[in-house]
Write a protein that holds these residues in place. Sequence first.
Motif, PDB file in Angstrom:
ATOM      1  N   PRO A  84     109.595 -66.461 -19.750  1.00 34.83           N
ATOM      2  CA  PRO A  84     110.809 -66.230 -18.942  1.00 34.83           C
ATOM      3  C   PRO A  84     111.979 -65.752 -19.778  1.00 34.83           C
ATOM      4  N   GLU A  85     112.070 -66.203 -21.013  1.00 31.91           N
ATOM      5  CA  GLU A  85     113.175 -65.783 -21.883  1.00 31.91           C
ATOM      6  C   GLU A  85     113.060 -64.333 -22.335  1.00 31.91           C
ATOM      7  N   ASP A  86     111.966 -63.667 -22.025  1.00 37.52           N
ATOM      8  CA  ASP A  86     111.834 -62.232 -22.291  1.00 37.52           C
ATOM      9  C   ASP A  86     112.487 -61.398 -21.193  1.00 37.52           C
ATOM     10  N   THR A  87     112.919 -62.041 -20.137  1.00 37.46           N
ATOM     11  CA  THR A  87     113.566 -61.330 -19.027  1.00 37.46           C
ATOM     12  C   THR A  87     114.834 -60.640 -19.510  1.00 37.46           C
ATOM     13  N   ALA A  88     114.914 -59.334 -19.274  1.00 37.35           N
ATOM     14  CA  ALA A  88     116.052 -58.539 -19.740  1.00 37.35           C
ATOM     15  C   ALA A  88     115.865 -57.099 -19.273  1.00 37.35           C
ATOM     16  N   VAL A  89     116.907 -56.307 -19.463  1.00 36.32           N
ATOM     17  CA  VAL A  89     116.769 -54.864 -19.368  1.00 36.32           C
ATOM     18  C   VAL A  89     116.355 -54.376 -20.750  1.00 36.32           C
ATOM     19  N   TYR A  90     115.281 -53.625 -20.796  1.00 38.67           N
ATOM     20  CA  TYR A  90     114.762 -53.110 -22.059  1.00 38.67           C
ATOM     21  C   TYR A  90     115.179 -51.649 -22.213  1.00 38.67           C
ATOM     22  N   TYR A  91     115.752 -51.355 -23.388  1.00 37.77           N
ATOM     23  CA  TYR A  91     116.252 -50.021 -23.678  1.00 37.77           C
ATOM     24  C   TYR A  91     115.471 -49.384 -24.822  1.00 37.77           C
ATOM     25  N   CYS A  92     115.223 -48.120 -24.678  1.00 40.28           N
ATOM     26  CA  CYS A  92     114.653 -47.304 -25.733  1.00 40.28           C
ATOM     27  C   CYS A  92     115.808 -46.670 -26.505  1.00 40.28           C
TER      28      CYS A  92
END
Length: 120
Positions: A84-92
């Motif tokens: 759950p702590e990986d929840t985020a907006v991921y940017y390249c």
Amino acid sequence: QVQLVESGGGLVQAGGSLRLSCAASTRAFTMAWFRQAPGKEREFVAAELWIGNTGYADSVKGRFAISRDNAKNTMYLQMNSLKPEDTAVYYCAATPRPGISRDYGRYDYWGQGTQVTVSS
């Protein structure tokens, strides 16, 4: 100028996997993934140089794997054992400068981001 387009985000249960992709309009020597959760600073996830050297944040080491297909100017992030702590907006992110950096200010080009949500 390098244009970056991410894809592959979504909703997954804890313990599951997702694969993110980042398509670049042209070659960039250093490409990286960052993420930003609500109310938190943007943080480094992983990076890979054109020549194959990689670096990871401690929080994802052993669970995430970065890779590049230089012929396609595309970068990937295989994310396993998601939490759950990986929840985020991921940017390249990308820069023509060599060297793996955890400082987001060092990257010149950014994608629009893709949401990753891990449910418990």
